[in-house]
Design an enzyme around this catalytic site. Structure first.
Site, PDB file in Angstrom:
ATOM      1  N   SER A 251     -71.157 -24.027 -48.300  1.00 59.75           N
ATOM      2  CA  SER A 251     -70.782 -24.510 -46.969  1.00 59.75           C
ATOM      3  C   SER A 251     -71.032 -23.437 -45.924  1.00 59.75           C
ATOM      4  O   SER A 251     -71.050 -22.244 -46.231  1.00 59.75           O
ATOM      5  CB  SER A 251     -69.300 -24.900 -46.936  1.00 59.75           C
ATOM      6  OG  SER A 251     -68.476 -23.745 -46.853  1.00 59.75           O
ATOM      7  N   ASP A 252     -71.252 -23.866 -44.684  1.00 56.26           N
ATOM      8  CA  ASP A 252     -71.184 -22.903 -43.597  1.00 56.26           C
ATOM      9  C   ASP A 252     -69.703 -22.593 -43.383  1.00 56.26           C
ATOM     10  O   ASP A 252     -68.818 -23.302 -43.867  1.00 56.26           O
ATOM     11  CB  ASP A 252     -71.830 -23.466 -42.330  1.00 56.26           C
ATOM     12  CG  ASP A 252     -72.324 -22.363 -41.399  1.00 56.26           C
ATOM     13  OD1 ASP A 252     -71.869 -21.220 -41.551  1.00 56.26           O
ATOM     14  OD2 ASP A 252     -73.147 -22.652 -40.527  1.00 56.26           O
ATOM     15  N   ASN A 253     -69.434 -21.519 -42.669  1.00 58.41           N
ATOM     16  CA  ASN A 253     -68.083 -20.992 -42.568  1.00 58.41           C
ATOM     17  C   ASN A 253     -67.047 -22.057 -42.214  1.00 58.41           C
ATOM     18  O   ASN A 253     -67.079 -22.631 -41.129  1.00 58.41           O
ATOM     19  CB  ASN A 253     -68.047 -19.873 -41.519  1.00 58.41           C
ATOM     20  CG  ASN A 253     -66.683 -19.238 -41.394  1.00 58.41           C
ATOM     21  OD1 ASN A 253     -65.908 -19.249 -42.341  1.00 58.41           O
ATOM     22  ND2 ASN A 253     -66.392 -18.708 -40.222  1.00 58.41           N
ATOM     23  N   ASN A 254     -66.162 -22.322 -43.176  1.00 57.09           N
ATOM     24  CA  ASN A 254     -64.999 -23.185 -42.941  1.00 57.09           C
ATOM     25  C   ASN A 254     -65.357 -24.659 -42.750  1.00 57.09           C
ATOM     26  O   ASN A 254     -64.533 -25.452 -42.318  1.00 57.09           O
ATOM     27  CB  ASN A 254     -64.233 -22.673 -41.706  1.00 57.09           C
ATOM     28  CG  ASN A 254     -62.841 -23.237 -41.592  1.00 57.09           C
ATOM     29  OD1 ASN A 254     -62.232 -23.597 -42.590  1.00 57.09           O
ATOM     30  ND2 ASN A 254     -62.348 -23.345 -40.369  1.00 57.09           N
TER      31      ASN A 254
END
Length: 717
Positions: A251-254
């Site tokens: 995933s991209d951050n968060n």
């Protein structure tokens, strides 16, 4: 040798299968992974889904340490290379591969094995968007070539892939991330299926099918109403089923949690985690606030997985993909994978950084051949501007390196590069003039005085990480603050001026383009910036870079890209009233200290079958007096197609070095890969009919020569 050959022939004669070493290794890894998963508890499996999964002492499962490495490792002590937009301007994939090969070795020495790069976003012509600098440019073919080279340098090729000198790459942001409605990072994207397949998917398809990228990161945004991190069509149908992607998704951050608190689709983190897991997002990247925002942890997933055992199959599949990669990287044979060692930039890497920086420089304008400066004919030089020099406290990041830059052991500014170049032969008069983000003109007087007592002025303006980068989107694309007024004030001194742009996105620089005789686009050139610029300014290196993004005249032209379709041009419509429709500087534009002439393009065969191939070739001659690089570009247009086409699309390029008077023949292949289109049924086909082949120095019509190719099943045209 002869005996082995005879044995091989005997085996083949009797139909015996020849052992496939590579397949045996894959089967061995599959068996080991299955054995591990069978032993793992639910808690241990879930732990594998996080980027910071600690080593599993019970089963001996190692960590996979990570970093950004967009243009060098995002850590102190690293070698910092030119930013991606500058790398694109080299038009030299081999150079990019050399860079990432060096990055991979630096990473391995520091115990890092997973990199969140490259950025394969195709910039859609809106420089309000702050992350333009992270892309290679506005063309899908160019981004594809640079992306494949980037990945192959990091991961290695053939038997060397993922060995002890290479690491895991991550292609991002999947997909269409810059194509938002407002020029703002993370804004929602509405993209037709056709535009998605023609413009945004090709770099990722090349990354998977050609480079074998091992990891892919979805984009933050909502794409056509479905967030990328829960988009089954993107992540399963296209990536895994159509392209046979075998790696894992991070995933991209968060962004798994953002399915809840940004997109408001999941009602809580648990529901968000299930949506991400089922869509095939294997690893949860969360920086800074974990575990508060992390979705893939036992506190969130535990009860749900226990209550619904059907979900465990998704968990097992993700764990399988992650463990396979840990085996491929050799981490099970490595000690202390939980430790990150200090990053140490090596002198040879710094020389690579300098070489790439010089190749990245684009000469936009050189009226009256002011450049290169002759060190024997000037006694004094003024170096002026907010981007001419930067001093930072030890351990603090530089702002003129671009986003996601590490902290190099040193950084050479433009001022320092010029001072080192001229030594005591020329007096250097330095003045900042103005602060980049201030409206104060208090420094103008000192700058004007420096200009007046000098023979020539080098004026450095543009942007920095304070005005451009992730989260630095702007509603204006003019020079920030009072920089333009500074340029005007220095121009009025009557001294010859060289403008050096150090920035991360195309800016509206009409005054500079119209009034300053020589203009250099430097982008962010990395830790050897000043050295590279000084070499170019004084002629020790002849610039050969070309733009990979179009420069707008004003914000009213946005989005601006060479990828345009036919319109009302020539009818009194199809243009802006009272202003110019064309870009200030075209995609592919870049000058040299020498001159080049192009012959007429020639086709090996002028008529081919739809599945056939031919070559177009052109002679390029250095007609000047110094050695130089030229980037030869080939564009294609399907003249009368069954669906609407772009006026031209880049389908080939080659950077060549020519001595004075030297001629080289440059050839490009024409086949189904670059002649095809998606028809009205979205099937990729080569249609019969005429194609215009353009070859030349830029996308500008006057820089191109044309020749006609015909495609026919009957071969009777």
């Amino acid at each position: 040798m002869k005996r082995n050959y005879i044995i091989l022939l005997v085996l083949m004669f009797y139909g015996c299968s020849i052992p496939n070493v590579k397949q045996s290794k894959v089967d061995e890894i599959d068996e080991k992974v299955k054995g591990l998963i069978d032993q793992m508890t639910l808690e241990e499996k879930v732990a594998e889904l996080t980027q910071d999964a600690p080593p599993n002492e019970r089963l001996g499962i190692p960590m996979m340490q990570y970093s950004e490495c967009l243009h060098g490792l995002w850590l102190p002590g690293s070698t910092v290379y030119p930013q991606s937009i500058a790398l694109g301007s080299t038009w030299d994939p081999k150079t990019v591969e050399t860079m990432t090969t060096a990055i991979a070795k630096e990473a391995r020495a520091a115990n890092l094995t997973h990199c969140y790069s490259p950025n394969l976003d195709v910039i859609s012509g809106d420089p309000r968007y702050g992350r333009v600098e992270e892309s290679f440019g506005e063309d899908p073919y160019l981004v594809s070539r640079m992306g494949v080279a980037f990945i192959e340098g990091l991961q290695g090729k053939g038997d060397e892939q993922f060995d002890e000198n290479h690491i895991l790459a991550t292609a991002k942001h999947f997909v269409g991330y810059p194509e938002n409605r407002t020029g703002i990072n993370g804004g929602f994207s509405d993209i037709s299926e056709r535009r998605l397949y023609e413009i945004f998917l090709p770099p990722f398809e090349a990354a998977v099918k050609e480079a074998g990228v091992g990891c892919i990161m979805p984009g933050h945004q909502d794409l056509n109403g479905i967030p990328c991190h829960m988009n089954d069509w993107l992540l399963t149908d296209i990536l895994r089923n159509d392209w046979n992607f075998e790696g894992f998704l991070v995933s991209d951050n968060n962004d798994v949690s953002r399915l809840n608190h940004m997109h408001f689709i999941a009602e809580n983190r648990t529901e968000a985690a299930v949506l991400g897991l089922k869509a095939g997002v294997d690893m949860d990247l969360v920086i800074g606030k974990a575990p508060e925002n992390s979705a893939y942890i036992m506190e969130v997933l535990g009860d749900t997985l226990k209550k619904d055992p059907e979900l465990v199959k998704y968990l097992d599949k993700s764990v399988e993909r992650i463990l396979k990669m840990k085996y491929k990287l050799g981490l099970f044979n490595q000690k202390d994978t939980d430790k990150v060692l200090p990053v140490v930039s090596q002198p040879e890497s710094q020389e690579i950084a300098l070489d790439i920086a010089k190749k990245s420089v684009v000469l936009l304008k050189n009226e009256t051949n002011l450049l290169p400066l002759d060190i024997t004919k000037i006694k004094s030089i003024a170096v002026i501007g907010p981007n001419a020099h930067e001093e930072v406290k030890e351990g603090k990041p530089y702002t003129l390196l671009g986003g996601y830059a590490g902290i190099p052991p040193y950084y050479t500014s433009l001022l320092e590069g010029i001072e080192q170049k001229v030594g005591n032969k020329v007096k250097v008069n330095y003045a900042e003039g103005c602060n980049l983000i201030s409206n104060s003109k208090a420094g103008f007087a000192k700058a004007i005085a420096a200009a007046k007592k000098s023979d020539v002025v080098v004026l450095a303006v543009g942007g920095s990480t304070r005005t451009c980068g992730e989260g630095k989107d702007r509603a204006s694309i003019d020079l920030f603050g009072v920089q333009n007024e500074l340029v005007e004030a220095i121009k009025k001194t009557g001294k010859p001026v060289v403008a050096v742009l150090i920035n991360g996105r195309p800016l509206s620089i009409n005054y500079i383009a119209e009034n300053i005789p020589s203009v250099i686009e430097g982008w962010y050139l990395g830790m050897r910036s000043g050295d590279a610029l000084a070499d170019v300014i004084f002629g020790d290196y002849n610039p050969g870079g070309k733009l990979t993004v179009s420069f707008p005249r004003s914000i009213g032209q946005l989005p601006i890209t060479y990828l345009r379709k036919p319109d009302f041009v020539g009818t009194g419509k199809g243009h802006y009233k009272f202003s110019d429709k064309t870009p200030l500087y075209h995609f592919g534009h870049g000058l040299s200290y020498t001159t080049f002439s192009y012959g007429d393009p020639k086709l090996k065969e002028a008529v081919i079958y739809p599945q056939g191939e031919t070559y177009v070739s052109i002679d390029v001659t250095n007609t000047g007096e110094v050695i130089g690089d030229e980037v030869v570009q080939m564009y294609i247009k399907d003249d009368f197609a069954s669906v609407g086409r772009y006026n031209k699309m880049l389908k080939g390029f080659e950077r060549v070095t020519l001595k004075p008077g030297e001629t080289k023949t440059v050839s490009f292949k024409l086949d189904k890969d670059n002649l095809s289109l998606y028809n009205k049924d979205m099937k990729k086909v080569v249609e019969e009919g005429a194609f215009t082949i353009y070859v030349g120095a830029s996308s500008k019509e006057s820089d191109l020569k044309t020749i006609q190719l015909n495609v026919s099943d009957k071969m009777a045209l």
